[in-house]
Every structure is written in structure tokens, then in C-alpha cells.
Design a protein around this motif. Structure first.
Motif, mmCIF file in Angstrom:
data_model
loop_
_atom_site.group_PDB
_atom_site.id
_atom_site.type_symbol
_atom_site.label_atom_id
_atom_site.label_comp_id
_atom_site.label_asym_id
_atom_site.label_seq_id
_atom_site.Cartn_x
_atom_site.Cartn_y
_atom_site.Cartn_z
ATOM 1 N N LEU A 531 50.838 95.640 -3.846
ATOM 2 C CA LEU A 531 51.456 94.347 -3.529
ATOM 3 C C LEU A 531 52.685 94.513 -2.643
ATOM 4 C CD1 LEU A 531 51.129 92.504 -6.949
ATOM 5 C CD2 LEU A 531 50.063 91.833 -4.792
ATOM 6 N N LYS A 532 53.359 95.617 -2.776
ATOM 7 C CA LYS A 532 54.562 95.858 -1.962
ATOM 8 C C LYS A 532 54.239 95.833 -0.471
ATOM 9 C CE LYS A 532 58.519 99.023 -1.785
ATOM 10 N NZ LYS A 532 59.105 100.251 -2.365
ATOM 11 N N LYS A 533 52.993 96.177 -0.124
ATOM 12 C CA LYS A 533 52.576 96.198 1.286
ATOM 13 C C LYS A 533 51.890 94.906 1.699
ATOM 14 C CE LYS A 533 51.736 101.210 1.205
ATOM 15 N NZ LYS A 533 50.715 102.265 1.413
ATOM 16 N N ASP A 534 51.598 94.045 0.721
ATOM 17 C CA ASP A 534 50.820 92.845 0.998
ATOM 18 C C ASP A 534 51.745 91.645 1.203
ATOM 19 O OD1 ASP A 534 48.591 91.241 1.358
ATOM 20 O OD2 ASP A 534 47.534 92.060 -0.373
ATOM 21 N N TRP A 535 51.135 90.474 1.429
ATOM 22 C CA TRP A 535 51.882 89.266 1.783
ATOM 23 C C TRP A 535 51.495 88.120 0.853
ATOM 24 C CZ3 TRP A 535 55.019 89.059 6.353
ATOM 25 C CH2 TRP A 535 55.019 90.247 7.080
ATOM 26 N N MET A 536 52.450 87.258 0.584
ATOM 27 C CA MET A 536 52.165 86.029 -0.151
ATOM 28 C C MET A 536 51.167 85.181 0.631
ATOM 29 S SD MET A 536 53.924 85.680 -3.084
ATOM 30 C CE MET A 536 54.094 83.908 -3.363
ATOM 31 N N CYS A 537 50.322 84.472 -0.103
ATOM 32 C CA CYS A 537 49.336 83.589 0.537
ATOM 33 C C CYS A 537 49.830 82.146 0.608
ATOM 34 C CB CYS A 537 48.024 83.629 -0.245
ATOM 35 S SG CYS A 537 47.232 85.235 -0.275
ATOM 36 N N PHE A 538 50.421 81.659 -0.482
ATOM 37 C CA PHE A 538 50.891 80.267 -0.559
ATOM 38 C C PHE A 538 52.166 80.228 -1.402
ATOM 39 C CE2 PHE A 538 46.215 80.254 -0.744
ATOM 40 C CZ PHE A 538 45.914 79.609 0.443
ATOM 41 N N PRO A 539 52.984 79.198 -1.217
ATOM 42 C CA PRO A 539 54.079 78.992 -2.164
ATOM 43 C C PRO A 539 53.494 78.693 -3.547
ATOM 44 C CG PRO A 539 54.416 77.692 -0.178
ATOM 45 C CD PRO A 539 53.017 78.215 -0.109
ATOM 46 N N PRO A 540 54.103 79.174 -4.625
ATOM 47 C CA PRO A 540 53.576 78.878 -5.968
ATOM 48 C C PRO A 540 53.398 77.381 -6.197
ATOM 49 C CG PRO A 540 55.215 80.603 -6.101
ATOM 50 C CD PRO A 540 55.248 80.106 -4.679
ATOM 51 N N PHE A 541 52.331 77.057 -6.879
ATOM 52 C CA PHE A 541 51.956 75.693 -7.238
ATOM 53 C C PHE A 541 51.736 74.796 -6.020
ATOM 54 C CE2 PHE A 541 53.588 77.167 -11.319
ATOM 55 C CZ PHE A 541 52.558 76.752 -12.157
ATOM 56 N N THR A 542 51.138 75.416 -4.970
ATOM 57 C CA THR A 542 50.679 74.648 -3.809
ATOM 58 C C THR A 542 49.196 74.343 -3.927
ATOM 59 O OG1 THR A 542 52.339 75.616 -2.349
ATOM 60 C CG2 THR A 542 50.387 74.688 -1.305
#
Length: 939
Positions: A531-542
């Protein structure tokens, strides 16, 4: 307090007369058709007799039943008592009782406690030489009675089974029995958990003899059997049968017919299971117990009380049936016999049934435990003592057999519960097709993501202890959790345990080390590094975005806060309290004989795949053991005396967490529970979860308002369809049987209606989602045409309600789509049976690919080691109508929107979308990273 009611007095009187009659010297002359078909009052003799005949039709040599009500008693039998002489089975035949014997042993111990010769809290070593029984200085009489001693059960050991079957006539000594127990470690610290233990009841026999100075055989005869006219009942060490008896028959592997156990010596079971009796005598025993002539009422109250950590009373199984009536008794299973004994102390009812055969711990030729449960349920239903679920079971059985054949599903297990009552548990097909090992209710399957409700239970247990606040950042507990983000104000500290459990954390979906061909629980620890190398997909609860990474974080959270590894914590705090001894997040040696093989969609054996992100889906369990979990959930979080969750906590888990998420429409999720099921909306609140591993599929549904639950487990790659349809059908049938609630008729299709061209044109554009991967929507005549980049197309036809019917998309025939603008997105929302679910298609506007991305177009293959299961195998980058398109596994399409020369967004909403496809260089060679799989360009 147990009350001796008028009806019980009548019952005792009628049964006492029967017991005297049965003990007369001319008992053989009583074996007449008039006796076996006699009817008393409203007892439905013909219906009960048919249950016994059906058991014989399924391969049981002989079956017997006795029923008592305040109006009288009825006895029936079917088949033969002796396969050699072909003499008919009779209610006067002595039959080995197996574990029903424990009701004699427990009653003897309680009578000695009444006389103050024994104490419930006295230690074993007070009566037995120190060192003979492990932890004898800690284990109490009470722990032995309610199976919380922690002793290893000698009957579970492979060495015992080998010795017992090699010389079944040998006389076992106490030293030989206990030596086996001492050779194995304790199951747990005495008094901390429940584990059914025959050794404990063997030790109770030794204690009773030491405390009384008399033989158990003499004690029970004088105190119970003679006093209550039970002349054909005995409890000897060997379990020797009298002359008028049924020998008992055992199915063993490799034999085409069952073997007689007439000469077998049951000294290894003794006070745990070597009792012998008849149907007549057992009803007299029920009358004596309920009448208070065996033990004082206040003693019975204690014996019939479930006290944590046990799930049983002190010598008795204590439940309530589907109508809420208290039910006491015991079941029995030993070589050659399968028995059931129950009575309703508040109603004056009693039932004994027995089969003179068993499939005792062998490859099942016939499933005697299931047959006897059918007899119990059928008898209770026919007598009006319980809900009649037989029509529902028959209907679902027919569905299962047909769909297993149609879908080529090799093996399946199902269980249906009504409150604390197990209505049905059965296996179909094979657990091991090549070796002809049938699937049974005890077959262990991979239950996949049904693991997540167990994971949520673990987290909420720690919430109850004040160790976790589900609204604080996960980073408060796991400070090393980091993830990259291009979303303003959103990073790892935005993620909470609540968001993880609601699948609204905005995290990526998956990782290559989640599944593998070897069991690698340490893989879960690597999730933080990935996860340290990965990216968020959406803001939480979107948006609802299912994430196995989120489940892995949930497990790490449990480990960090509890100080125990995830397997140990869940074994000790969930599976052990629920008496799920063959269930765990890890495969264990004791499970091996029960674990099902896995099969492909064409029925071929597959290499076993393990889920190494344990909290996401690694649980192994059986239909039978899942009944414990379902019963606990329906009881507000407890089973017997064991509380795994407080009722208020469970209500929180079953409360919608996404009410304020517009893009979820009417789709509702709890804390690792799904709360939406359009097919069952008419039943009230539904809580459920599905499980899908690489090869096995499952479905769990609970209806708390009506106290119903079902689980379906399958071992085949294409078992997902039957898991759902069988589970839904079982709930529908059970609702009809219990409440008279029928499924509503299917809604009539709405008529088409013209839609203004401007409204149709508003829908035109590029979309991604479950409706075809990447599609273009255009106007064609008076409707919309959806053309997928894969070449597939279908139509959206305007309806009178302003929505669209789906024409040409398999599986969507009964669905509608609604075009809506929500939270800055334009989507076609999926509507099924009037319930708005998640977006089916989301309009996207990806950026045009530049030369650097176009130069990367071509085929790619995943880099995997032999340990990893290749969920994604191949990938192709291509340009399609100006859109950078990624085709995975040759048929799954995604639209990419380049962000930089080395990063592109997988555009869309929900699960599988929003993640970042990135380019990294290794030794000067570009690699493409998608969902943390590394792909290299193929030559």
C-alpha cells in the motif's frame, strides 16, 4: 424451578405402565403389528410410521421411535432388527444408546451432589490419583459435566481409532483410555472454552465410583432403572446387549454392506456412551426426569442451565425449538447406532428415535445423522411440536440436485436454522469425486468472503473492550500505514476502521499475494509495504468499493491492538466460544479428513488455492459448524452461555453505514455485513454475505426478525449461482412454513413509452462499469444503443416510468436502469425489484493518450512466482476511438486516463475502478503495475 404439572403426572403414569408391560417375561409375544401401529389420542401414527419407513428405504436396516404426550404414547418400528435372521425391528429391542448414556451419568453425579458425596466445584484429583488425569488439580466435576475441562478426547485420536477397529472386542482399562488423553496436549486452559469430550464423562464414571464406593452399573440400576420400571436398560462397561436386541451395524470403508457390532466391547466409552435401552424405557426415563423422581426440581434447574463458557447444560443438550418451546435431551452416535432423545419439560412431550446403524467416522455410505435429524423434524412437525419445514426442504433439495447437474457443481453443503433450532443440514454430491467421498454437513469448504463478518466480529470485540474507536484514523493504531494520494485533503489518516468495515475506505481492491498455491499467512503483513507504493482510489465514503486490502488492514488492526496473531485471536475469541472446532482462518491437521477438494467449471480437480489475506477470505468451515455462528447471530451475539458480541454491538454492525452516500442509492451495507437483498426485501431486515474464492463459492443469509438463517457452501468454480439461488429459495420456503409469508409475485414488465430526443441525447457518451467494461452510448431510433469496446452490444428501451429496460444483456432482463446526475457524476443506476442498487454504468471523460502511452500499446504478461495464484494473467494496452484502453485476461476492459507519462487513472466508480496504473523501471526495462500485479511487455 421445574414444576410437576398435572399433564406430567398423567404422562408419568402412562409411561410407568408401559415400562412394566415391556419388562414382563413374555415380552417377545408383544412383538405384534397391533403394538407397532397403536395410536394414542391425536398422535399421527401413520405419519410417524412413514418417517421410519423412509429411513429404511434410504438404507438403514432398522429404525424405531417412541412418542409420548399427556394423552398417551405410541411406538413404531420399521425394517429389521437382525440382518441375519431378518427378524423385524421392534420398540422392545434393546439398542445401544451412544452418548444419550451421558444423561444417566450426569444424573448419577447430580444425585451424589444432592447427597453431598460430591461437589460441583471439587477437583478431579480429590477422587482420582494425581497424574492420571491431566490438570486434575484444576479440572472440576462441573467442568467435566459441561464439557469445559479442556481434556483431549481420547476418541478423537488416530491411535485410538486404529486400536479400536483392529480389535473391537478387547476390554479397555481406565489407564489405557487416559494414557491416550495424556499423550496429547490440552485443548485449552480448563474452564475457558467448550469442547465436547467423551473422556470427561469416562472420568465422571470413575469419580462416581470413588465417591460412592459402588460400581456405576449397580448405582444406576438401583437408583434409576429398577425404580422407574426400566428393566431392559443397563449401563455396563462393555455395553453388552441382552438376548432381545438389535446388534447394530457399522458402515466401514471398502465394505458394500454394514458390519455387525454385536460382539464389540464398548469399554472405551463406558459412562460416556455404553448404555443400552429400549424405546419404551427411554420414554419412562423422560417421564422420571420431568416428573422430578430422579432429581430434585432445583437440581434439574441447575443441570439444565447453560453457563459460560459451555454451550450445553450439565449433561444435557438444552435448546428451544422453532416455536419457542424448551427442549432437553441428547443425541448419540457410536459404531452401529445413531440415536436421539428429547423431551419438553414444560409440555409433557417426549421423543426417542434410533437407527441400528451408523456411518461412524468413515466415508459415509449413508448419512445416519442426517436421516435421524429428518426423523426428529418430521416427528415434531407431524405432532405439532414444531414448524413443518419438510415441504421447503423437499423443494430446495429438488432445486439443488437439478442446478448442480445443470451447472456441473461437484459438491455442496447447506444448513438452515430457526433460532437455536437446526432445521436442516445436509451435503450433496462429492467432497472428493475420485475417491467417492460424499459431501456432508461436516464437509469443510473455503467460505471466502463470509470470513469478513468474523473479521468484523473480532474488531467489534475490541471496540467493546475500549481498545478500538472505529471513527479514529487507522493510523492511530497502525502508524506505518501510508498510501499515496492525489485527492485533496485525503491520505492514510482519512481512513477509519468504520470505513474499512463498510468497504468505503477508497482503497485499492486487490494484490497478487492475496492468493497462492501455498499457505502464506505472512503475506498479510506485506500489505502495508504494498500500500505504501499504491494510491488512494476515492475519498472515504464516496462510493462503495470492495477492498481486500481493507480487510487485510482490519486483520492487522486486530493483531496490533490485541497483541495476538490474527489466527490465534479468532480461534480463541470466536471459533472456540462458538464450539467451531473445525473452523479457522488457517488450515489445521484435524480438518484434513473433512476438507473438500476443488473443481473447475467442467468438473476437473483443481490444485488447491489459499487465501493469504486471512481476514478477507481464508476461513474454512462446514455447513454444520456455520449453524453455530448463525444461531449466535440470531441470538444477539451469543451461543449457549458464550457471548461473542453484545446485542447492542451486533445492532451497530447491522446498521446501515452509507445512508449519506448518494452514489450508493438504496444499496445498504453494515460493518462487514450486506443489508440489501431485493429478492428478500419483503421479509424485512436481511443481513447477508457472499464468499467467492478462486474455486469455491458460498452464501449466508440471516433474517433476524423471523429468526431464520441459511448457509450454502460449494466446492466448484461455477458454484456461485447455486449458492445464491439455493440460499434464497431456502429462506423463501422457511418464511412460508413459519409465518405463512409467500414471496410476492414478480412485477409485470412496464410498457414502453416514447422519450424526448433531448433526454436520450443527454445520455450519450462514454461509460465504464459492470455494464460492459468500457462502452459508448448513442441514440438509435427511439432508444439507446450500448456498444461495448469488446464488440458486445445491447439496447436501453425507454419505459413509461422514465427509466430504461435492458434488452440483450443476459441476467438483466428483470432490471431497469435509471439515468441520474448524482454527486457530480452521471450514471445509469441499476434498479432491481424496485430497489436502486449501485451504478451500472458511469459516464467518464478520460484524457487522450499522448505518444508516450501510445508507444506502450501491446501485449503484457504478469510476472508471478509458482507460489502465487495468477488472478490476472495477461494485459493488453490499445487505443480505441481515442481512448487508452486496457484489456485484462483477454476480456475485461478498462478505460485509462493518463495523468502523467508514468501514471494513468482507471476511470469509473466502485469496485475495480479508481486505482492508478503506473509504469516503473527495473534494470532499465519498463514494467506496468495494475492492482499491484507487475506486467512485462511480451515479446
Amino acid at each position: 424451578m421445574i414444576r410437576t404439572s398435572f399433564v406430567l403426572l398423567l404422562l408419568c403414569a402412562s409411561l410407568a405402565a408401559i415400562a412394566v408391560l415391556a419388562s414382563e417375561a413374555n415380552a417377545r409375544e408383544l412383538l405384534s403389528p397391533s403394538l407397532s401401529t397403536a395410536s394414542a389420542g391425536s398422535i399421527p401414527a401413520a405419519e410417524l410410521q412413514a418417517l421410519l419407513e423412509e429411513a429404511v428405504a434410504q438404507g438403514v436396516p432398522g429404525a424405531v421411535m417412541g412418542v409420548a404426550t399427556p394423552q398417551g404414547a405410541w411406538f413404531g418400528s420399521a425394517g429389521v432388527g437382525d440382518t441375519v435372521t431378518q427378524g423385524p425391528m421392534s420398540a422392545l429391542h434393546a439398542i445401544r444408546l451412544a452418548s444419550i448414556t451421558k444423561t444417566f451419568t450426569a444424573s448419577l453425579v447430580w444425585s451424589l451432589i444432592e447427597e453431598k458425596r460430591l461437589g460441583l466445584n471439587q477437583r478431579v484429583n480429590r477422587w482420582i490419583s494425581p497424574g492420571l488425569v491431566p490438570k486434575g488439580d484444576v479440572i472440576t466435576v462441573g467442568m467435566l459435566l459441561n464439557h469445559t475441562s479442556g481434556l483431549y478426547d481420547h476418541e478423537n485420536s488416530p491411535e485410538f481409532m486404529k486400536k479400536m477397529q483392529s480389535d473391537p472386542t478387547r476390554e479397555w482399562t481406565a489407564e489405557e483410555v487416559l494414557a491416550i488423553t495424556r499423550a496429547h496436549p490440552m485443548n485449552f486452559t480448563p474452564g475457558t472454552h467448550f469442547a465436547y469430550c467423551n473422556t470427561g464423562y469416562y472420568v465422571l464414571g470413575m469419580i462416581a465410583e470413588a465417591a460412592s464406593g459402588q460400581k456405576v452399573e449397580d448405582l444406576v440400576r438401583k437408583r434409576f432403572f429398577t425404580r422407574h420400571g426400566m428393566a431392559r436398560t443397563s449401563l455396563t462397561k462393555s455395553g453388552k446387549l441382552p438376548s432381545l436386541r438389535t446388534p447394530g451395524y457399522l458402515w466401514l470403508d471398502g465394505y458394500g454392506s454394514p458390519l455387525s457390532v454385536l460382539r464389540w466391547n464398548f469399554s472405551w466409552d463406558w459412562t460416556a456412551g455404553s448404555g443400552v435401552s429400549t424405546a419404551y424405557d427411554m420414554l419412562a426415563w423422560a417421564a422420571a426426569l420431568t416428573g422430578g423422581t430422579v432429581l430434585r426440581p432445583e437440581t434439574l434447574d441447575m443441570a439444565w442451565t447453560i453457563k459460560a463458557p459451555s454451550i450445553m447444560g450439565y449433561g444435557f443438550e438444552v435448546t428451544k425449538n422453532g416455536l419457542g418451546y424448551r427442549r432437553i435431551g441428547h443425541t448419540g452416535l457410536n459404531p452401529g447406532t445413531t440415536t436421539d432423545f428429547l423431551f419438553y419439560p414444560d409440555k409433557g412431550w417426549a421423543l426417542f428415535s434410533g437407527l441400528n446403524t451408523s456411518d461412524y467416522r468413515t466415508v459415509p455410505q449413508i448419512n445416519t445423522a442426517r436421516i435421524l435429524l429428518d426423523i426428529r423434524n418430521g416427528a415434531e412437525a407431524g405432532l405439532g411440536w414444531n414448524v413443518d419445514y419438510r415441504p421447503a426442504i423437499k423443494q430446495v433439495t429438488k432445486l439443488i440436485k437439478q442446478q448442480m447437474q445443470d451447472d456441473n457443481v461437484v459438491g455442496l453443503g447447506i444448513a438452515l436454522v430457526d433460532g437455536q433450532n437446526v432445521v436442516w443440514q445436509e451435503g450433496f454430491g462429492y467432497a472428493d469425486k475420485a475417491n467417492k467421498i460424499a459431501a456432508t454437513a461436516d464437509t469443510v469448504f473455503q467460505i471466502g468472503s463470509i470470513s469478513k463478518p468474523f473479521t468484523g466480529t473480532a474488531i467489534m470485540q475490541l471496540v467493546e473492550k475500549g481498545k478500538i474507536d472505529i471513527d479514529k484514523p487507522v493510523t492511530d493504531y497502525l502508524p506505518e500505514f501510508t498510501i499515496r494520494s492525489r485527492l485533496p485533503g485525503v491520505d492514510a489518516s482519512s481512513v477509519t476502521p468504520r470505513a474499512l468495515m463498510a468497504n468505503h475506505a477508497g482503497l485499492p481492491y486487490n494484490s497478487p499475494d492475496m492468493m497462492g498455491y501455498s499457505f502464506r499467512p505472512e503475506a498479510m503483513q506485506q500489505a502495508l509495504k504494498i500500500l505504501k507504493k499504491d494510491w488512494m482510489c476515492f475519498p472515504p465514503f464516496t462510493t462503495y468499493a470492495y477492498s481486500n486490502f481493507g480487510a487485510a488492514l482490519s486483520g492487522l488492526l486486530v493483531e496490533r491492538v490485541s497483541g495476538q496473531d490474527f489466527i490465534t485471536y479468532t480461534d480463541n475469541h470466536i471459533f472456540a466460544p462458538l464450539a467451531m472446532s473445525r473452523s479457522s482462518f488457517a488450515p489445521k491437521p484435524e480438518m484434513t479428513p473433512y476438507v473438500s477438494k476443488s473443481y473447475s467449471s467442467d468438473g476437473k480437480l483443481l490444485k488447491r488455492v489459499f487465501v493469504n489475506y486471512l481476514p478477507a477470505g481464508s476461513t474454512l468451515s462446514s455447513a454444520a459448524e456455520m449453524t453455530h455462528f448463525m444461531r449466535a447471530m440470531l441470538a444477539g451475539g451469543s451461543l449457549g452461555g458464550n457471548i461473542v458480541l453484545k446485542p447492542a454491538t451486533l445492532r451497530k454492525m447491522w446498521t446501515a453505514q452509507n445512508e449519506g452516500v448518494p452514489l450508493d442509492f438504496d444499496y445498504r451495507v453494515g460493518l462487514y455485513w450486506i443489508l440489501s437483498d431485493p429478492e428478500l426485501e419483503y421479509a424485512g431486515k436481511i443481513v447477508s454475505f457472499s464468499g467467492d474464492t478462486a474455486q469455491q463459492h458460498s452464501r449466508l443469509i440471516l433474517v433476524p426478525e423471523h429468526q431464520l438463517g441459511v448457509v450454502v457452501l460449494t466446492n466448484s468454480a461455477n458454484g456461485g449461482g447455486i449458492a445464491r439461488t439455493a440460499a434464497v429459495a431456502a429462506i423463501e420456503g422457511a418464511l412460508t412454513a413459519k409465518k405463512g409469508i409467500e414471496p410476492p409475485p414478480a412485477p409485470s414488465p412496464l410498457p414502453p413509452a416514447p422519450m424526448p430526443l433531448r433526454k436520450l441525447q443527454r445520455c450519450v457518451g462514454l461509460y465504464t462499469g459492470m455494464g460492459g467494461g468500457v462502452v459508448s452510448v448513442s441514440v438509435e431510433d427511439d432508444h439507446l444503443l450500448v456498444q461495448a469496446f469488446s464488440g458486445f452490444s445491447y439496447k436501453l428501451l425507454p419505459l413509461v416510468d422514465g427509466n430504461f429496460a435492458v434488452d440483450g444483456y443476459p441476467g438483466m432482463e428483470t432490471h431497469e436502469l435509471s439515468f441520474e446526475s448524482v454527486a457530480g457524476y452521471e450514471v445509469f443506476d441499476d434498479i432491481w425489484l424496485g430497489v436502486k442498487l449501485l451504478p451500472f454504468l458511469t459516464k467518464v471523460t478520460p484524457a487522450a493518450p499522448g505518444k508516450v502511452w501510445l508507444d506502450r500499446c501491446g501485449g503484457y504478461v504478469a510476472e508471478m512466482t509458482s507460489d502465487f495464484y495468477p488472478f490476472w494473467k495477461t494485459l493488453e494496452l490499445t487505443e480505441h476511438d481515442g481512448v487508452l484502453t486496457m484489456i485484462v485476461n483477454g476480456g475485461i476492459y478498462y478505460a485509462l486516463s493518463p495523468v502523467t507519462d508514468t501514471k494513468a487513472m482507471n476511470v469509473g466508480l466502485g469496485t475495480y475502478y479508481g486505482d492508478t496504473v503506473r509504469i516503473e523501471k527495473s534494470d532499465g526495462v519498463e514494467k506496468l503495475i495494475f492492482q499491484n500485479y507487475t506486467f512485462r511487455k511480451s515479446s
